[in-house]
Design a protein around this motif. Structure first.
Motif, PDB file in Angstrom:
ATOM      1  N   ARG A  63     -18.455   5.712  18.005  1.00 21.26           N
ATOM      2  CA  ARG A  63     -19.222   5.685  16.762  1.00 21.26           C
ATOM      3  C   ARG A  63     -20.681   5.950  17.110  1.00 21.26           C
ATOM      4  NH1 ARG A  63     -21.084  -0.037  15.527  1.00 21.26           N
ATOM      5  NH2 ARG A  63     -22.062  -0.416  17.507  1.00 21.26           N
ATOM      6  N   SER A  85     -26.197   2.262  16.855  1.00 21.80           N
ATOM      7  CA  SER A  85     -27.645   2.249  16.833  1.00 21.80           C
ATOM      8  C   SER A  85     -28.162   1.540  18.072  1.00 21.80           C
ATOM      9  CB  SER A  85     -28.125   1.546  15.571  1.00 21.80           C
ATOM     10  OG  SER A  85     -27.519   0.282  15.505  1.00 21.80           O
ATOM     11  N   VAL A  86     -29.465   1.539  18.202  1.00 20.43           N
ATOM     12  CA  VAL A  86     -30.098   1.022  19.402  1.00 20.43           C
ATOM     13  C   VAL A  86     -31.224   0.093  18.980  1.00 20.43           C
ATOM     14  CG1 VAL A  86     -31.302   1.642  21.530  1.00 20.43           C
ATOM     15  CG2 VAL A  86     -29.648   3.229  20.521  1.00 20.43           C
ATOM     16  N   ARG A 121     -29.929   8.606  20.591  1.00 25.27           N
ATOM     17  CA  ARG A 121     -28.495   8.336  20.690  1.00 25.27           C
ATOM     18  C   ARG A 121     -27.691   9.379  19.906  1.00 25.27           C
ATOM     19  NH1 ARG A 121     -24.913   4.295  22.236  1.00 25.27           N
ATOM     20  NH2 ARG A 121     -23.022   4.453  21.028  1.00 25.27           N
ATOM     21  N   GLU A 161     -26.290   4.867  28.219  1.00 25.94           N
ATOM     22  CA  GLU A 161     -25.354   4.056  27.432  1.00 25.94           C
ATOM     23  C   GLU A 161     -24.447   4.942  26.589  1.00 25.94           C
ATOM     24  OE1 GLU A 161     -28.036   1.252  25.558  1.00 25.94           O
ATOM     25  OE2 GLU A 161     -27.917  -0.131  27.261  1.00 25.94           O
ATOM     26  N   ARG A 194     -21.932   6.348  28.924  1.00 25.90           N
ATOM     27  CA  ARG A 194     -20.946   5.309  29.249  1.00 25.90           C
ATOM     28  C   ARG A 194     -19.920   5.169  28.117  1.00 25.90           C
ATOM     29  NH1 ARG A 194     -23.483  -0.390  30.690  1.00 25.90           N
ATOM     30  NH2 ARG A 194     -23.809  -0.485  28.458  1.00 25.90           N
ATOM     31  N   ASP A 195     -20.413   5.193  26.881  1.00 20.75           N
ATOM     32  CA  ASP A 195     -19.499   5.087  25.735  1.00 20.75           C
ATOM     33  C   ASP A 195     -18.548   6.274  25.691  1.00 20.75           C
ATOM     34  OD1 ASP A 195     -20.635   2.719  24.996  1.00 20.75           O
ATOM     35  OD2 ASP A 195     -21.868   3.554  23.380  1.00 20.75           O
ATOM     36  N   THR A 241     -13.327   8.743  26.133  1.00 16.97           N
ATOM     37  CA  THR A 241     -12.658  10.023  26.377  1.00 16.97           C
ATOM     38  C   THR A 241     -12.356  10.287  27.846  1.00 16.97           C
ATOM     39  OG1 THR A 241     -14.694  11.259  26.729  1.00 16.97           O
ATOM     40  CG2 THR A 241     -13.975  10.996  24.441  1.00 16.97           C
TER      41      THR A 241
END
Lengths: 494, 319, 265
Positions: free
Chosen positions: B28, B31-32, B204, B239, B242-243, B248
């Protein structure tokens, strides 16, 4: 899966990467330990009339660091007498602006001696030097600086009132933030014109004894600050002493209730800062990586020896899996070990007794059916250690979700709607703090309105500041420390 | 024929070009939180690493470096000199490895290719109307095709910040897809120019768009805008990477560029990389520094570790 | 022919209704038979207060102020009844004026008692007063109306619900006041009034785990046992005087909540 294939290079193939953080121990020699620390009464270091001493143990090495006096009834009486004498013969008559200057002096000396105090705090209490250096000591100095400025402005804090000091304030502090709690207690008390008898915690007297020397350097008049070291019996003598006008206690709810009963019917003003079981609530729209940092800071900061620790994590079900994955990964990067190492994240458990209590509660969690997660972690051979722990599959009724563990142990629960989050968060007799993580401003304020807690951290956790009132609802105690509100417990408003 | 009127609800087909990748879902957008992000970066920056690890880290930093010159005054001579430096950064100490790549403007990609031939050092060329990206997409594609033909192993493209900031994310995505198509075997680094994006949330979002569109690396900056790379903005991009990896399994590279001038900073970036993405990412295949003056400072530090003496710039060649 | 008057029966006031004591008992005070509340009546009153609390506290401060002003209007309308139940016109007028004074505080408390805190970091930090929940009040013995108003008004203006034990020797004023409460738009259960023997009722309230604070102003002297009971759930113990009037009387019945939020892009 890398999109870049290995390139051929003329240089020899690089050796596999070694990535080690250096043991970066803070030098211990900034602290000159004495063999024995006496009581600080009437401006002098005196021997205890009990003739008894007890050992102060380093929780990270189990070595005996020094001995400290065990104050008995006569010692407490002497300290209260010295405080009374100082109150009546000088301190209460001193111009508030001069009182302020003593506090400013103390603040400055704390800053100057901050390295020594930070090392002493980590040595004696086991907390990581990163925290004592960056949090405890600077905040303690800031507290004195903040309240120094109030000393000659009290009439502006309470319009249409004449604020008067109460007299002799008895103060009992815990072992989790030894110097910081001392500052939270002594700074407002002195700023308001009271004198003080303070009992440091049994396991962490060192920085208080250095503070005695700070008082000497500041040339604080004798008897304005008195320090009586000892155990629970010393505290009981102080509570029962009929010469005190005020009692401020930070510690467990259990002892807080005992004190409240003890003081029933007596004209002693009371403030209590007691336990907590804070909910840290994460909504699915939160900034997840930062929420993970906040969760970690919320429960593993100071080994979880924090009354306002975010010990119950409430996660919205729709984000449960990715959040837990991130959290577990982050837990695995926590460095547990030598408190004096600047790279250490989690230090030693403060005492053997506390370690046993944590172990007992963790065992109960496993027995009741919660699923435990502990990262692989090498612990030093000696000392009191507990691996940062996380429990999933926790029901609200489990002991680990109800009782204050006061250790690095997090219970994870889930919720579906904001209403359910509030219901679960408030389902406790405590009410000290809470955390909310969401990007939606209106939801933050909706939650803030409904959370029964004295401090709500939204999109952050475990922040403290001298200007910011701190204290609990319900069984987490009453009265506020910090800010303008922190003056009120030390004043009579005529 | 049912009794429908012409106004019965009917959704249009998806906008062409903006097709979400099928298969494992992307994270998704999320946010940061700026304050917590910056605090985390600051905490990690205070980590101290072992002396032996530090020497390794510095040598790794050299191997991760995209030695860069992107000036209007660049000449074949300047680029040739830089290429020599790239192959053998410290003529005195032959144990110092070559850098990863030399990064130049398109017109000098050919010179670099010639000078670096057989050295293992790669040629990276900027493209797509660097640094502003304010050109028609056809020109960007043509430019990319040209640098690939000139021998660029890596293409550093810029995103269209004008399109991004006006909310035309599909255009940003589409351009990257089309540039990627003409890259062929060359690796695509997508420059977000984070200093122009305004918020970490945008960083992001832009990172995710770039990765979804096929970026092999995401890169912070052109070096022409202040601030360029910062520790927190790089952490923010890590980050995202990493996500993406968690969702995936795809490993995307990261390149902070601009503003990294001294060894201490380079080590701090590596600490953040290690703590965020782990050992697997500690390779030039997945992490690069875009820098020019950093190299000599690292060389001086390496010499200092070897000799125990603090160094002077006079003992190191400027290019 | 003289008309036989219809006399008033002096009952309790719980949850907006006027029940007799569940015990069926009364006692004689001020030449009236007055309901003698039992511990079960006290329990019911706490339950009613707990139910009313979110309703009352959830109203806007402006609305609470208006309702308290309406209470003053209702008292004014009943001033002759109230006068007969206390020392007279002077006490009633002072009591009404005090209610008006506190009514005006409802929407100013947060501004006077709260703060924004300039912390040393990128955070916005503020402190707001909030009601505690259910407050038990032992009303002062005298003055009958003035003492009651001086304690009840500051207890409820910030959003608390109250269970009041009326003066044992002068309970009638409290019942007359209850009639003003009942017609004032104050949500049912916000104020509950028990008449009876203080020594019978007070320990149940002091020890009640669902009572958040207890005002012992009316517990002349011997309150040690009550304070000990209050420790069971760390109740806030409040003590003041029968004629105090200040915002600090209100703040004694309020909690403070501090909120932090980062400031960043």
């Amino acid at each position: 899966m890398a999109q870049v294939e290995k390139r051929e290079s003329s240089a020899p193939a690089p050796a596999p990467l070694e990535w080690e953080y250096a043991p970066a121990p803070e030098a211990r020699d900034v602290v000159q330990l004495e063999e024995r620390y006496g009581l600080f009464v009437g401006g002098e270091i005196v021997q205890p009339q009990t003739g008894e001493w007890f050992a102060s143990i380093s929780p990270s090495t189990e070595e005996t660091l020094f001995e400290v006096a065990l104050a008995g009834e006569a010692d407490v009486d002497g300290a209260v007498g010295a405080a009374r004498d100082a109150y009546e013969n000088g301190w209460s008559g001193l111009a508030p602006s001069e009182r302020a200057k003593y506090l400013f002096r103390i603040a400055r000396i704390l800053q100057e001696r901050s390295r020594e105090l930070a090392v002493a705090e980590s040595l004696d209490g086991g907390k990581p030097i990163r925290e004592s250096r960056d949090v405890d000591i600077p905040l303690a100095a800031a507290h004195f600086f903040y309240y120094a400025g109030w000393a000659d402005k009290l009439e502006y804090a309470f319009p249409n009132r004449t604020p008067e000091p109460l007299g002799v304030a008895a103060q009992i502090i815990p072992w989790n933030f030894p110097l910081l709690m001392l500052a939270w207690k002594i700074a407002p008390a002195l700023a308001c014109g009271n004198t003080v008898v303070l009992k440091p915690a049994e396991t962490t007297p060192l920085t208080a004894m250095i503070f005695a020397d700070v008082c000497r350097q500041a040339e604080l008049p004798p008897g304005v600050v008195n320090l009586v070291t000892g155990d629970g019996t010393t505290g009981a003598h102080l509570v029962r002493h009929d010469g005190i006008d005020k009692l401020a206690f930070t510690g467990s709810t259990e002892v807080g209730k005992l004190i409240m009963r003890e003081l029933a019917g007596r004209d002693v003003r009371l403030t209590l800062e007691l336990g907590g079981k804070a909910a840290n609530i994460v909504f699915d729209d939160a900034a997840l990586d930062q929420a993970v940092e906040g969760i970690v800071n919320g429960i593993y900061f100071n080994q979880g020896h924090v009354c306002c620790a975010g010990s119950r994590l409430l996660v919205q079900e729709s984000i449960y899996e990715p959040l837990l994955e991130k959290l577990k990964r982050r837990l695995s990067t926590l460095r547990v070990g030598d408190p004096l190492d600047k790279n250490t994240d989690v230090g030693a458990i403060n005492s053997k007794a506390q370690l046993e209590k944590i172990r007992e509660l963790v065992a109960s969690g496993e027995d009741e059916g919660a699923e435990i997660f502990q990262p692989e972690c090498e612990l030093p051979e000696r000392g009191y250690w507990f691996v940062p722990t996380l429990f999933t599959n926790v029901a609200q009724s489990y002991r680990i979700a109800q009782e204050e563990i006061f250790g690095p142990v997090l219970s994870v629960l889930t919720f579906r709607t904001p209403e359910e989050a509030i219901e679960k968060a408030n389902n406790t007799p405590y009410g000290l703090s809470a955390g909310v993580w969401t990007e939606k401003g209106s939801r933050i304020l909706w939650m803030v309105e409904r959370l029964r807690a004295g401090v709500v951290w939204a999109n952050t956790f475990n922040r403290f500041d001298p200007t910011s009132p701190f204290g609990g609802y319900r069984e987490s105690g009453f009265g506020r420390e910090g800010g303008r509100h922190g003056l009120e417990p030390y004043l009579r408003l005529e | 024929m049912p009794d429908y009127t012409r106004r019965v609800a009917k959704a249009p087909a998806l906008v062409g070009g903006f097709v979400l990748p099928s298969g494992p879902r992307l994270p998704r957008v999320g946010s940061v939180d700026a304050v917590a992000l910056e605090e985390r970066a600051a905490t990690l920056a205070k980590r101290s690493i072992k002396r032996e690890s530090k020497v390794q880290a510095l040598r790794l930093a050299v191997r991760m470096m995209d030695l860069t010159t992107l000036e209007g005054q660049d000449t074949p001579g300047k680029v040739a000199a830089l290429c020599s430096k790239a192959i053998r950064p410290d003529p005195v100490d032959r144990s110092v490895p070559s850098v990863a790549a030399v990064c130049v403007y398109p017109s000098l990609a050919g010179v670099a290719k010639e000078r670096l031939a057989g050295s293992g050092v790669r040629v990276a060329s900027v493209a797509t109307a660097f640094p502003s990206g304010q050109s028609p997409v056809e020109i960007k594609i043509a430019e990319t095709r040209a640098v690939v033909e000139l021998g660029a192993d890596e293409v550093d493209m810029v995103i269209d910040r004008g399109a991004f900031l006006s909310g035309r994310y599909a255009k940003v995505y589409d351009e990257i897809v089309r540039v990627k198509e003409v890259c062929g075997d060359a690796h695509l680094k997508v420059i977000l120019e984070t200093g122009e994006l305004g918020t970490y949330d945008n960083v992001r979002r832009a990172s995710l768009i770039a990765i979804a569109a096929g970026a092999d690396f995401i890169k912070t900056s052109t070096g022409k805008i202040n601030p360029a790379a910062t520790l927190p903005v790089t952490l923010c991009m890590m980050e995202v990477v990493r996500d993406v990896y968690a969702e995936t399994g795809r490993m995307v590279g990261i390149k902070p560029a601009g503003g990294i001038r001294v060894s201490k900073q380079a080590v701090q970036y590596l600490v953040v990389l290690y703590e965020t993405l782990g050992r697997e990412w500690m390779t030039p295949d997945l992490f690069r520094f875009g820098a020019s003056s950093l190299l000599n400072d690292v060389l001086m530090q390496l010499r200092k570790e070897k000799t125990g003496l603090y160094q002077s710039g006079d003992y190191f060649t400027i290019d | 022919m003289t008309r036989v008057s219809v006399r008033k029966t002096y009952k309790l006031y719980i949850g907006g209704a006027f029940p007799r004591s569940e015990s069926g008992r009364t006692f004689e005070a001020e030449s009236q038979n007055v309901a003698r509340a039992s511990r079960k009546d006290a329990r019911d009153a706490v339950r009613a207060a707990r139910a009313a609390f979110p309703v009352w506290a959830g109203m806007t401060a402006y609305n609470r102020g208006q309702i308290l002003y309406r209470l003053a209007e209702m008292m004014e309308a009943r001033s002759s009844d109230l006068e007969r139940a206390c020392s007279g016109r002077g006490e009633v007028e002072a009591a009404i004026d005090r209610v008006v004074w506190y009514a005006g505080w409802a929407d100013k408390l947060a501004q006077v008692l709260g703060s924004s805190n300039p912390v040393a970091g990128p955070y916005f930090d503020f402190t707001v007063p909030e009601p505690m929940g259910v407050v038990a009040v032992l009303a002062p013995g005298e003055p009958p109306l003035g003492g009651l108003i001086s304690r009840v008004a500051p207890a409820i203006v910030g959003g608390n619900a109250a269970v009041v034990v009326a003066s044992e020797t002068h309970p009638v004023a409290a019942i007359e006041f209850a009639e003003a409460l009942a017609t004032s738009d104050l949500p049912a259960g916000t104020v509950n009034i028990l008449t009876g023997f203080r020594d019978e009722l007070a320990p149940w309230l002091a020890g009640h785990m669902d009572v958040n604070a207890i005002d012992l102003t009316g517990a002349d002297g011997g309150s040690t046992e009550l304070e000990q009971l209050a420790a069971e759930n760390v109740k806030r113990v409040v003590r003041s005087s029968a004629d105090a009037q200040s915002p600090w009387e209100i703040s004694a019945f309020l909690e403070l909540k501090t909120v932090w939020h980062p400031i960043g892009l």
